[in-house]
Design an enzyme around this catalytic site. Structure first.
Site, PDB file in Angstrom:
ATOM      1  N   LYS A 227       0.936  -1.196   0.130  1.00  0.00           N
ATOM      2  CA  LYS A 227      -0.160   0.065   0.086  1.00  0.00           C
ATOM      3  C   LYS A 227       0.950   1.267   0.067  1.00  0.00           C
ATOM      4  CE  LYS A 227      -2.934   2.646   3.289  1.00  0.00           C
ATOM      5  NZ  LYS A 227      -3.585   2.626   4.676  1.00  0.00           N
ATOM      6  N   LYS A 239      -9.406  13.371   8.794  1.00  0.00           N
ATOM      7  CA  LYS A 239      -8.937  13.022  10.087  1.00  0.00           C
ATOM      8  C   LYS A 239      -8.758  14.316  10.921  1.00  0.00           C
ATOM      9  CE  LYS A 239      -5.861   9.309   8.451  1.00  0.00           C
ATOM     10  NZ  LYS A 239      -6.432   8.119   9.009  1.00  0.00           N
ATOM     11  N   ASP A 309     -11.691   7.756   4.442  1.00  0.00           N
ATOM     12  CA  ASP A 309     -10.646   7.299   5.109  1.00  0.00           C
ATOM     13  C   ASP A 309     -10.210   5.655   5.426  1.00  0.00           C
ATOM     14  OD1 ASP A 309      -8.419   8.046   6.763  1.00  0.00           O
ATOM     15  OD2 ASP A 309      -9.287   8.199   8.656  1.00  0.00           O
ATOM     16  N   GLU A 311      -9.306   4.288   2.679  1.00  0.00           N
ATOM     17  CA  GLU A 311      -8.990   4.333   1.175  1.00  0.00           C
ATOM     18  C   GLU A 311      -7.948   3.237   0.795  1.00  0.00           C
ATOM     19  OE1 GLU A 311      -5.463   5.795   3.019  1.00  0.00           O
ATOM     20  OE2 GLU A 311      -7.561   6.233   3.329  1.00  0.00           O
ATOM     21  N   ARG A 313      -7.720   0.145   1.590  1.00  0.00           N
ATOM     22  CA  ARG A 313      -7.864  -1.170   0.995  1.00  0.00           C
ATOM     23  C   ARG A 313      -8.766  -1.133  -0.534  1.00  0.00           C
ATOM     24  NH1 ARG A 313     -12.102  -1.337   5.973  1.00  0.00           N
ATOM     25  NH2 ARG A 313     -10.216  -0.378   6.545  1.00  0.00           N
TER      26      ARG A 313
END
Length: 461
Positions: A227, A239, A309, A311, A313
């Site tokens: 990732k 966030k 948030d 993102e 995956r």
């Protein structure tokens, strides 16, 4: 100084001794020392507790040795890692032992991230080892760990998608292969989730899929996926400031994948390596993807985005799909994926999700043996229902937050071929407090364990 300068063959050259004493042998060892050494030990207030260390006088005015009391196993890479930073510059050998796995900790204990400050000019602490055949491999492991640390420690201003691409290109050139990088319209049609997550970052930081293939195509194919979210604002589900503070490390999975790939190539394992890094910045702009949007995927599924948030995956879904199209024997992925993993197991112990028991057992055994631990977590099928969506094939982030690391892994499983052994490591990529050989900051988890499994499986007999 490079790591190869800090670990040298022991051919009897002059060196100062390091005495490593276990607590149960302390009294026996101390009683055999001359009075001047016992007096120095007493002056330092040392009692034989783990972590006690001192400089001990020798026979001549300029003669001295070092002492460390340690209760770690001889197989631990961190057994005498603290000494690299404690001792002055010079050349050393162990008094009554060979360095073994501790040589790695000696090297990593001298790691410094000095890109933005004056470099350490105190000089090198060189360790001599009679195990000459192990030096090259130990240096490779140290270099791989340092690669992770350097990339994760670098702020997002200097480590965006382009810089991840450059790091991959450097490895490709070192090992005589090339990159394939997908951007723009090709990314939008071929890898729509990667494109959607990264499109708000603008032209200078546009998203991309970075791919490296190396090795003989006739060899067994393995895929390593990492990732690469180079900064994560959380998107429109933004966030708070405290949650954004360390988000430069959200590309830690990519750093791990690059490190593991570098080890595979340097060892010339007889495999066909496919390294994939979806690289994006999750930013906020007028074209940012929204909560409630339905995303297309390379796999043909549709995903209702219930949280911008979550993102990581999403981009991994497209990359795992591409990895599976090559029909690899094994897929390994690394991702700084969920806060739930840290709540469950803390920063030092990465959750391991595996769809194959033999692969899980091998990774766990290697991690335990090498001081690079993993902890298997369940791919509990009963939570698959939590990924259901009213309007799409699945959603990316179920409400409630329960079993967050598991549901994230189950989401990824939807994009992995069912008959392909696959391991997902939800790494933190960061040490909040320093330990011997492991400074505060970016760090590698599960790389040495995975490399050991690949060596055992694919090294020539």
């Amino acid at each position: 100084m490079t790591f190869s300068d800090l670990l040298q063959p022991d051919r009897g050259q002059p060196a100062r001794l390091i005495h490593i004493v276990t607590p149960d042998a302390w009294e026996r060892w101390l009683s055999a020392r001359p009075p001047r050494v016992r007096a120095t030990v007493a002056a330092h207030g040392l009692t034989g507790k783990p972590g006690n260390r001192a400089i001990l006088p020798g026979d001549a005015a300029d003669d001295w040795s070092a002492l460390l009391v340690c209760d770690e196993a001889v197989t631990s890479p961190w057994r005498f890692a603290s000494m690299g930073g404690f001792l002055p510059a010079g050349t050393y050998r162990l008094a009554d032992d060979t360095p073994g796995d501790g040589a790695l900790g000696w090297l990593l204990g001298q790691y410094r991230f000095s890109r933005y400050r004056k470099a350490d000019e105190s000089g090198a602490r060189v360790l001599l080892t009679p195990d000459i055949a192990s030096i090259a491999e130990t240096v490779r492991l140290a270099n791989a760990t340092a690669l992770v640390r350097d990339l994760v420690n670098t702020p997002a201003s200097d480590c965006g998608p382009a810089e991840l691409e450059a790091a991959a290109d450097t490895l490709a050139k070192q090992h005589g292969t090339t990159l394939t990088v997908t951007r723009g319209d090709a990314l939008e049609t071929g890898y729509p989730m990667i494109h959607t997550v990264g499109m708000a970052a603008g032209r200078d930081r546009h998203p991309r899929l970075i791919e490296l293939e190396w090795g003989d195509p006739a060899h067994p194919r393995i895929a390593i996926v990492g990732k690469g979210v180079t900064f994560d604002t959380g998107g429109l589900d933004i966030k708070p400031a405290a949650g954004m503070k360390l988000m430069k490390k959200d590309m830690g999975g990519a750093a791990h994948a690059l490190a593991l790939g570098s080890l595979v190539m340097a060892a010339k394992l007889p495999v066909r390596l496919h390294l994939l890094i979806p690289a994006v910045e999750n930013s906020i702009a007028g074209n940012a993807f929204r909560p409630g949007d339905v995303l297309r995927t390379r796999a043909g599924l549709t995903v209702e985005n219930t949280n911008t948030d979550a993102e990581g995956r999403l981009i991994l879904g497209d990359a795992l799909t591409k990895a599976g199209e090559g029909k690899p024997e094994m897929i390994l992925d690394y991702a700084t994926l969920t806060g739930a993993a840290r709540v469950a197991l803390g920063p030092d112990l990465p959750p391991l999700f595996v769809n194959d028991d033999a692969l899980a057992d091998a990774l766990l055994a290697a991690g335990a043996a090498l001081g690079d631990p993993l902890w298997r977590m369940p791919l509990w099928g009963g939570y698959d229902a939590d990924l259901k969506s009213d309007i799409a094939d699945l959603q990316n982030a179920p409400d409630g937050g329960m079993a967050g690391a598991i549901t994230a892994a189950l989401f990824l499983r939807r994009f992995v071929p069912k008959d392909t052994p696959w391991a997902h490591m939800d790494v933190f990529a960061w040490r909040p407090t320093a330990k011997a050989g492991r400074p505060k900051g970016g760090d590698a988890f599960g790389v040495r364990a995975a490399y050991q499994v690949l060596k055992e499986r694919y090294s020539p007999r």
